[in-house]
Write a protein that holds these residues in place. Structure first.
Motif, PDB file in Angstrom:
ATOM      1  N   PRO A   1       0.830  -1.201   0.000  1.00 60.31           N
ATOM      2  CA  PRO A   1       0.000   0.000   0.000  1.00 60.31           C
ATOM      3  C   PRO A   1       0.864   1.251   0.000  1.00 60.31           C
ATOM      4  N   ASN A   2       0.218   2.390  -0.122  1.00 57.62           N
ATOM      5  CA  ASN A   2       0.943   3.659  -0.116  1.00 57.62           C
ATOM      6  C   ASN A   2       1.760   3.804   1.163  1.00 57.62           C
ATOM      7  N   SER A   3       3.048   3.989   0.992  1.00 54.50           N
ATOM      8  CA  SER A   3       3.941   4.281   2.111  1.00 54.50           C
ATOM      9  C   SER A   3       5.257   4.763   1.526  1.00 54.50           C
ATOM     10  N   ARG A   4       5.958   5.537   2.305  1.00 53.81           N
ATOM     11  CA  ARG A   4       7.254   6.025   1.839  1.00 53.81           C
ATOM     12  C   ARG A   4       8.302   4.911   1.887  1.00 53.81           C
ATOM     13  N   PHE A   5       8.151   4.022   2.853  1.00 54.21           N
ATOM     14  CA  PHE A   5       9.137   2.962   3.080  1.00 54.21           C
ATOM     15  C   PHE A   5       8.445   1.840   3.822  1.00 54.21           C
ATOM     16  N   TRP A   6       8.842   0.576   3.600  1.00 56.28           N
ATOM     17  CA  TRP A   6       8.277  -0.542   4.354  1.00 56.28           C
ATOM     18  C   TRP A   6       9.321  -1.614   4.592  1.00 56.28           C
ATOM     19  N   THR A   7       9.087  -2.406   5.629  1.00 53.74           N
ATOM     20  CA  THR A   7       9.942  -3.549   5.931  1.00 53.74           C
ATOM     21  C   THR A   7       9.061  -4.789   6.081  1.00 53.74           C
ATOM     22  N   LEU A   8       9.651  -5.946   5.843  1.00 52.48           N
ATOM     23  CA  LEU A   8       8.959  -7.220   5.979  1.00 52.48           C
ATOM     24  C   LEU A   8       9.900  -8.195   6.663  1.00 52.48           C
ATOM     25  N   TYR A   9       9.417  -8.835   7.744  1.00 50.59           N
ATOM     26  CA  TYR A   9      10.213  -9.864   8.400  1.00 50.59           C
ATOM     27  C   TYR A   9       9.306 -10.936   8.965  1.00 50.59           C
ATOM     28  N   ALA A  10       9.906 -12.081   9.283  1.00 49.77           N
ATOM     29  CA  ALA A  10       9.181 -13.199   9.886  1.00 49.77           C
ATOM     30  C   ALA A  10       9.495 -13.216  11.378  1.00 49.77           C
ATOM     31  N   ALA A  11       8.478 -13.546  12.181  1.00 46.61           N
ATOM     32  CA  ALA A  11       8.633 -13.562  13.643  1.00 46.61           C
ATOM     33  C   ALA A  11       7.926 -14.783  14.207  1.00 46.61           C
ATOM     34  N   ASP A  12       8.249 -15.104  15.459  1.00 44.74           N
ATOM     35  CA  ASP A  12       7.498 -16.158  16.145  1.00 44.74           C
ATOM     36  C   ASP A  12       6.196 -15.564  16.668  1.00 44.74           C
ATOM     37  N   LEU A  13       5.396 -16.363  17.355  1.00 50.33           N
ATOM     38  CA  LEU A  13       4.094 -15.880  17.808  1.00 50.33           C
ATOM     39  C   LEU A  13       4.189 -14.801  18.879  1.00 50.33           C
ATOM     40  N   ALA A  14       5.354 -14.672  19.527  1.00 50.89           N
ATOM     41  CA  ALA A  14       5.568 -13.598  20.496  1.00 50.89           C
ATOM     42  C   ALA A  14       6.098 -12.339  19.803  1.00 50.89           C
ATOM     43  N   LEU A  15       6.120 -12.369  18.460  1.00 52.44           N
ATOM     44  CA  LEU A  15       6.573 -11.265  17.615  1.00 52.44           C
ATOM     45  C   LEU A  15       8.062 -10.959  17.759  1.00 52.44           C
ATOM     46  N   ILE A  16       8.828 -11.958  18.152  1.00 52.93           N
ATOM     47  CA  ILE A  16      10.284 -11.837  18.189  1.00 52.93           C
ATOM     48  C   ILE A  16      10.806 -12.278  16.829  1.00 52.93           C
ATOM     49  N   PRO A  17      11.576 -11.419  16.142  1.00 50.66           N
ATOM     50  CA  PRO A  17      12.049 -11.773  14.798  1.00 50.66           C
ATOM     51  C   PRO A  17      12.823 -13.089  14.797  1.00 50.66           C
ATOM     52  N   LEU A  18      12.591 -13.879  13.741  1.00 48.58           N
ATOM     53  CA  LEU A  18      13.306 -15.140  13.590  1.00 48.58           C
ATOM     54  C   LEU A  18      14.742 -14.858  13.185  1.00 48.58           C
ATOM     55  N   ASP A  19      15.657 -15.636  13.720  1.00 48.67           N
ATOM     56  CA  ASP A  19      17.056 -15.530  13.339  1.00 48.67           C
ATOM     57  C   ASP A  19      17.226 -16.299  12.030  1.00 48.67           C
ATOM     58  N   PRO A  20      17.558 -15.612  10.934  1.00 52.43           N
ATOM     59  CA  PRO A  20      17.637 -16.309   9.650  1.00 52.43           C
ATOM     60  C   PRO A  20      18.907 -17.120   9.462  1.00 52.43           C
ATOM     61  N   GLY A  21      19.838 -17.043  10.401  1.00 51.69           N
ATOM     62  CA  GLY A  21      21.098 -17.746  10.263  1.00 51.69           C
ATOM     63  C   GLY A  21      22.175 -16.817   9.729  1.00 51.69           C
ATOM     64  N   ALA A  22      23.370 -17.360   9.625  1.00 51.37           N
ATOM     65  CA  ALA A  22      24.519 -16.558   9.201  1.00 51.37           C
ATOM     66  C   ALA A  22      24.388 -16.138   7.743  1.00 51.37           C
ATOM     67  N   GLU A  23      24.842 -14.937   7.461  1.00 49.52           N
ATOM     68  CA  GLU A  23      24.929 -14.379   6.114  1.00 49.52           C
ATOM     69  C   GLU A  23      23.582 -14.297   5.394  1.00 49.52           C
ATOM     70  N   ARG A  24      22.500 -14.220   6.137  1.00 45.68           N
ATOM     71  CA  ARG A  24      21.181 -14.037   5.534  1.00 45.68           C
ATOM     72  C   ARG A  24      20.567 -12.775   6.111  1.00 45.68           C
ATOM     73  N   LEU A  25      19.803 -12.081   5.315  1.00 43.78           N
ATOM     74  CA  LEU A  25      19.159 -10.862   5.778  1.00 43.78           C
ATOM     75  C   LEU A  25      17.982 -11.202   6.695  1.00 43.78           C
ATOM     76  N   PRO A  26      17.864 -10.546   7.850  1.00 43.59           N
ATOM     77  CA  PRO A  26      16.750 -10.822   8.753  1.00 43.59           C
ATOM     78  C   PRO A  26      15.435 -10.204   8.283  1.00 43.59           C
ATOM     79  N   ALA A  27      15.506  -9.235   7.376  1.00 35.15           N
ATOM     80  CA  ALA A  27      14.300  -8.554   6.897  1.00 35.15           C
ATOM     81  C   ALA A  27      14.542  -8.042   5.484  1.00 35.15           C
ATOM     82  N   LEU A  28      13.455  -7.821   4.793  1.00 34.71           N
ATOM     83  CA  LEU A  28      13.518  -7.174   3.486  1.00 34.71           C
ATOM     84  C   LEU A  28      12.924  -5.786   3.632  1.00 34.71           C
ATOM     85  N   GLN A  29      13.333  -4.878   2.756  1.00 33.09           N
ATOM     86  CA  GLN A  29      12.761  -3.536   2.787  1.00 33.09           C
ATOM     87  C   GLN A  29      12.491  -3.069   1.365  1.00 33.09           C
ATOM     88  N   SER A  30      11.644  -2.081   1.259  1.00 36.34           N
ATOM     89  CA  SER A  30      11.106  -1.668  -0.029  1.00 36.34           C
ATOM     90  C   SER A  30      12.151  -1.176  -1.024  1.00 36.34           C
TER      91      SER A  30
END
Length: 194
Positions: A100-129
């Motif tokens: 949707p309309n936004s100047r900037f956005w991020t996307l990440y995966a989290a557990d049910l407590a909303l703590i971001p998942l550790d993607p492992g070494a040399e992987r990005l923890p989140a994507l951004q627009s």
């Protein structure tokens, strides 16, 4: 006399037990008032504002969350795919569409407590627009998977359920008056490996 004491104890157990269960439900399972749901994505526009309901305030205090203010942005959560099944870390998902309309956005995966998942070494923890590949019409496809994917890939690890968190910054979506395009990307299950 004994009957009155027994009835009073039963009433006390029901009152304390019912109050405890209702408070637990309100903080852990109840979405609260004023939710904004678009497709599979749910946001809480009043979170972080004085208009926030008491359940949202209690949930934020319990989780130690620091929600964005209404002028800063809005986070949306996807707990299920387009078929209504809970998101699983062992599965591969495709997120297709446009943001949707936004100047900037991020996307990440989290557990049910909303703590971001550790993607492992040399992987990005989140994507951004500003780092994703788009097609000519501005749409994008993001693969969410524990296995490497070509193109836009959001890595997951572990097993169990997960939540996708899409945070929109500097967006008019929270104060939607019908003039803002409210299209969100669709989360589709591709396959499950576990």
């Amino acid at each position: 006399m004994l009957r009155n004491v027994l009835l009073a104890l039963i009433a006390l157990v029901i009152a304390v037990g019912g109050g405890t269960l209702s408070a637990w439900y309100a903080v852990n399972r109840f979405d609260g008032f004023g939710t904004l749901t678009v497709g599979q994505w749910t946001g809480y526009p009043d979170a972080g504002t004085p208009q926030s309901d008491p359940y949202a305030k209690a949930r934020a205090a319990r989780e130690g969350a620091f929600p964005l203010g209404s002028a800063e942005g809005l986070a949306f959560y996807a707990y299920r795919d387009d078929q209504g099944q809970a998101l699983n870390r062992q599965c591969t998902y495709s997120i297709d569409g446009n943001s949707p309309n936004s100047r900037f956005w991020t996307l990440y995966a989290a557990d049910l407590a909303l703590i971001p998942l550790d993607p492992g070494a040399e992987r990005l923890p989140a994507l951004q627009s500003r780092q994703i590949f788009r097609s000519e019409n501005g749409k994008f496809t993001v693969s969410v998977s524990p296995k490497a994917q070509s193109g836009n890939w959001l890595a997951t690890t572990g097993d169990g359920r997960m939540v996708l968190v899409l945070t929109l910054y500097d967006t008019p979506v929270g104060s939607n008056s019908g003039l803002v395009d409210m299209t969100f990307p669709v989360v589709k299950k591709v396959r499950c490996d576990g």
